[in-house]
Design a protein around this motif. Structure first.
Motif, PDB file in Angstrom:
ATOM      1  N   ASP A 144      42.978  39.282  30.859  1.00 23.32           N
ATOM      2  CA  ASP A 144      42.034  39.144  29.750  1.00 23.32           C
ATOM      3  C   ASP A 144      42.632  38.332  28.608  1.00 23.32           C
ATOM      4  OD1 ASP A 144      40.047  40.639  30.986  1.00 23.32           O
ATOM      5  OD2 ASP A 144      40.640  42.514  30.017  1.00 23.32           O
ATOM      6  N   THR A 145      43.939  38.139  28.625  1.00 25.52           N
ATOM      7  CA  THR A 145      44.608  37.426  27.530  1.00 25.52           C
ATOM      8  C   THR A 145      45.020  36.015  27.952  1.00 25.52           C
ATOM      9  OG1 THR A 145      46.847  38.119  28.120  1.00 25.52           O
ATOM     10  CG2 THR A 145      45.558  39.629  26.718  1.00 25.52           C
ATOM     11  N   ALA A 146      45.110  35.139  26.981  1.00 26.09           N
ATOM     12  CA  ALA A 146      45.547  33.770  27.252  1.00 26.09           C
ATOM     13  C   ALA A 146      46.976  33.765  27.798  1.00 26.09           C
ATOM     14  CB  ALA A 146      45.468  32.927  25.981  1.00 26.09           C
ATOM     15  N   GLU A 147      47.827  34.642  27.252  1.00 28.60           N
ATOM     16  CA  GLU A 147      49.211  34.718  27.724  1.00 28.60           C
ATOM     17  C   GLU A 147      49.269  35.192  29.173  1.00 28.60           C
ATOM     18  OE1 GLU A 147      48.188  36.542  24.920  1.00 28.60           O
ATOM     19  OE2 GLU A 147      48.767  34.980  23.507  1.00 28.60           O
ATOM     20  N   GLY A 148      48.455  36.177  29.510  1.00 30.54           N
ATOM     21  CA  GLY A 148      48.422  36.687  30.873  1.00 30.54           C
ATOM     22  C   GLY A 148      47.955  35.642  31.864  1.00 30.54           C
ATOM     23  N   ARG A 149      46.935  34.883  31.490  1.00 34.98           N
ATOM     24  CA  ARG A 149      46.450  33.813  32.375  1.00 34.98           C
ATOM     25  C   ARG A 149      47.476  32.699  32.491  1.00 34.98           C
ATOM     26  NH1 ARG A 149      41.873  35.238  29.483  1.00 34.98           N
ATOM     27  NH2 ARG A 149      42.140  33.474  28.053  1.00 34.98           N
ATOM     28  N   ALA A 150      48.131  32.371  31.396  1.00 33.85           N
ATOM     29  CA  ALA A 150      49.135  31.299  31.417  1.00 33.85           C
ATOM     30  C   ALA A 150      50.290  31.647  32.345  1.00 33.85           C
ATOM     31  CB  ALA A 150      49.645  31.042  29.998  1.00 33.85           C
ATOM     32  N   ARG A 151      50.628  32.915  32.426  1.00 33.11           N
ATOM     33  CA  ARG A 151      51.713  33.363  33.302  1.00 33.11           C
ATOM     34  C   ARG A 151      51.464  32.971  34.756  1.00 33.11           C
ATOM     35  NH1 ARG A 151      53.297  39.613  34.397  1.00 33.11           N
ATOM     36  NH2 ARG A 151      55.164  39.203  35.591  1.00 33.11           N
ATOM     37  N   PHE A 152      50.177  32.887  35.138  1.00 31.91           N
ATOM     38  CA  PHE A 152      49.821  32.536  36.510  1.00 31.91           C
ATOM     39  C   PHE A 152      49.216  31.146  36.621  1.00 31.91           C
ATOM     40  CE2 PHE A 152      49.942  37.106  36.196  1.00 31.91           C
ATOM     41  CZ  PHE A 152      50.793  37.405  37.249  1.00 31.91           C
ATOM     42  N   GLY A 153      49.180  30.427  35.509  1.00 32.21           N
ATOM     43  CA  GLY A 153      48.669  29.060  35.523  1.00 32.21           C
ATOM     44  C   GLY A 153      47.186  28.971  35.818  1.00 32.21           C
ATOM     45  N   ILE A 154      46.413  29.941  35.316  1.00 33.60           N
ATOM     46  CA  ILE A 154      44.972  29.905  35.552  1.00 33.60           C
ATOM     47  C   ILE A 154      44.223  29.740  34.246  1.00 33.60           C
ATOM     48  CG2 ILE A 154      45.073  31.252  37.686  1.00 33.60           C
ATOM     49  CD1 ILE A 154      44.104  33.687  36.068  1.00 33.60           C
ATOM     50  N   THR A 155      43.041  29.174  34.353  1.00 32.06           N
ATOM     51  CA  THR A 155      42.174  28.972  33.193  1.00 32.06           C
ATOM     52  C   THR A 155      41.199  30.148  33.090  1.00 32.06           C
ATOM     53  OG1 THR A 155      40.472  27.823  34.464  1.00 32.06           O
ATOM     54  CG2 THR A 155      42.288  26.469  33.568  1.00 32.06           C
ATOM     55  N   PRO A 156      40.514  30.278  31.963  1.00 31.75           N
ATOM     56  CA  PRO A 156      39.510  31.344  31.855  1.00 31.75           C
ATOM     57  C   PRO A 156      38.452  31.269  32.971  1.00 31.75           C
ATOM     58  CG  PRO A 156      39.997  30.495  29.676  1.00 31.75           C
ATOM     59  CD  PRO A 156      40.713  29.600  30.664  1.00 31.75           C
ATOM     60  N   ASP A 157      38.103  30.051  33.394  1.00 30.15           N
ATOM     61  CA  ASP A 157      37.108  29.888  34.461  1.00 30.15           C
ATOM     62  C   ASP A 157      37.613  30.381  35.818  1.00 30.15           C
ATOM     63  OD1 ASP A 157      35.398  28.755  32.619  1.00 30.15           O
ATOM     64  OD2 ASP A 157      35.837  26.694  33.217  1.00 30.15           O
ATOM     65  N   GLU A 158      38.919  30.468  35.990  1.00 30.67           N
ATOM     66  CA  GLU A 158      39.500  30.900  37.264  1.00 30.67           C
ATOM     67  C   GLU A 158      39.828  32.396  37.291  1.00 30.67           C
ATOM     68  OE1 GLU A 158      42.036  27.008  38.619  1.00 30.67           O
ATOM     69  OE2 GLU A 158      42.697  28.047  36.798  1.00 30.67           O
ATOM     70  N   THR A 159      39.569  33.082  36.202  1.00 33.30           N
ATOM     71  CA  THR A 159      39.959  34.490  36.073  1.00 33.30           C
ATOM     72  C   THR A 159      39.267  35.388  37.101  1.00 33.30           C
ATOM     73  OG1 THR A 159      40.378  34.142  33.730  1.00 33.30           O
ATOM     74  CG2 THR A 159      40.209  36.409  34.458  1.00 33.30           C
ATOM     75  N   ASP A 160      37.983  35.200  37.316  1.00 36.26           N
ATOM     76  CA  ASP A 160      37.275  36.051  38.286  1.00 36.26           C
ATOM     77  C   ASP A 160      37.838  35.867  39.693  1.00 36.26           C
ATOM     78  OD1 ASP A 160      35.676  37.237  36.384  1.00 36.26           O
ATOM     79  OD2 ASP A 160      33.960  35.902  36.728  1.00 36.26           O
ATOM     80  N   ARG A 161      38.150  34.631  40.073  1.00 31.59           N
ATOM     81  CA  ARG A 161      38.746  34.376  41.399  1.00 31.59           C
ATOM     82  C   ARG A 161      40.112  35.039  41.491  1.00 31.59           C
ATOM     83  NH1 ARG A 161      39.832  28.923  43.442  1.00 31.59           N
ATOM     84  NH2 ARG A 161      40.110  30.020  45.371  1.00 31.59           N
ATOM     85  N   ALA A 162      40.877  34.980  40.411  1.00 35.54           N
ATOM     86  CA  ALA A 162      42.208  35.608  40.406  1.00 35.54           C
ATOM     87  C   ALA A 162      42.081  37.125  40.517  1.00 35.54           C
ATOM     88  CB  ALA A 162      42.973  35.227  39.137  1.00 35.54           C
TER      89      ALA A 162
END
Length: 168
Positions: A31-49
């Motif tokens: 849910d956080t920008a830092e958490g997504r950055a850790r895996f190299g994903i964008t907000p649009d890729e969060t549901d797939r992740a």
């Protein structure tokens, strides 16, 4: 869920992804920008992740002999879209399976799974038996029969519940 040493090799990525959700508290670091950055994903890729994470969790529960926590897409189907190729280092002759598109999370997970299959470590990555936990951990026990992420927390709780259920 406690601090353990990370899983070996690429399994550390898989372990870290599964552990982005704390089931007990509901906190999701994706849910956080830092958490997504850790895996190299964008907000649009969060549901797939998240779908990948829960499919991995179901597989890790199976490694520990537990039923899936909920209905999820099969992990093989999710990773099929991340093809791997054999690469050979001409300097030393070593070979590896590498993703054709190393930038995607699915491809990096597929490569980690392939690496761990070759190393014989894939089935040692498990999810905690406790329904309010399901934290991913690498089972370093000699027999490979670990059931909980932490014997001091989840294991102790399960043993206490069994003790109380006996009416003692």
């Amino acid at each position: 869920m406690t601090e353990r040493s990370p899983a070996p090799g690429g399994l550390a990525l898989v372990e870290a992804l599964v552990n982005t959700l704390d089931i007990e508290s509901g906190a999701d670091s994706l849910d956080t920008a830092e958490g997504r950055a850790r895996f190299g994903i964008t907000p649009d890729e969060t549901d797939r992740a998240r779908t990948l994470r829960e499919s991995l969790r179901a597989t890790l529960l199976a490694h520990a002999g537990h039923p899936p926590h909920r209905e999820v897409p099969p992990l093989g189907d999710l990773l099929a879209a991340a093809p791997l190729v054999v690469t050979v280092d001409t300097a030393d002759g070593s070979a590896a399976l590498t993703p054709t598109d190393a930038g995607t999370l699915h491809a990096r997970v597929a490569a980690a799974v392939a690496e761990s299959l070759i190393a014989g470590t894939w089935t040692r990555l498990k999810a905690c038996e406790a329904p309010d936990c399901h934290w991913a951990y690498y089972d370093r026990s000699p027999a490979g029969r670990g059931r909980w992420c932490s014997m001091q927390v989840c294991g102790a709780r399960a043993k206490m519940r069994r003790y109380r259920a006996k009416g003692a």
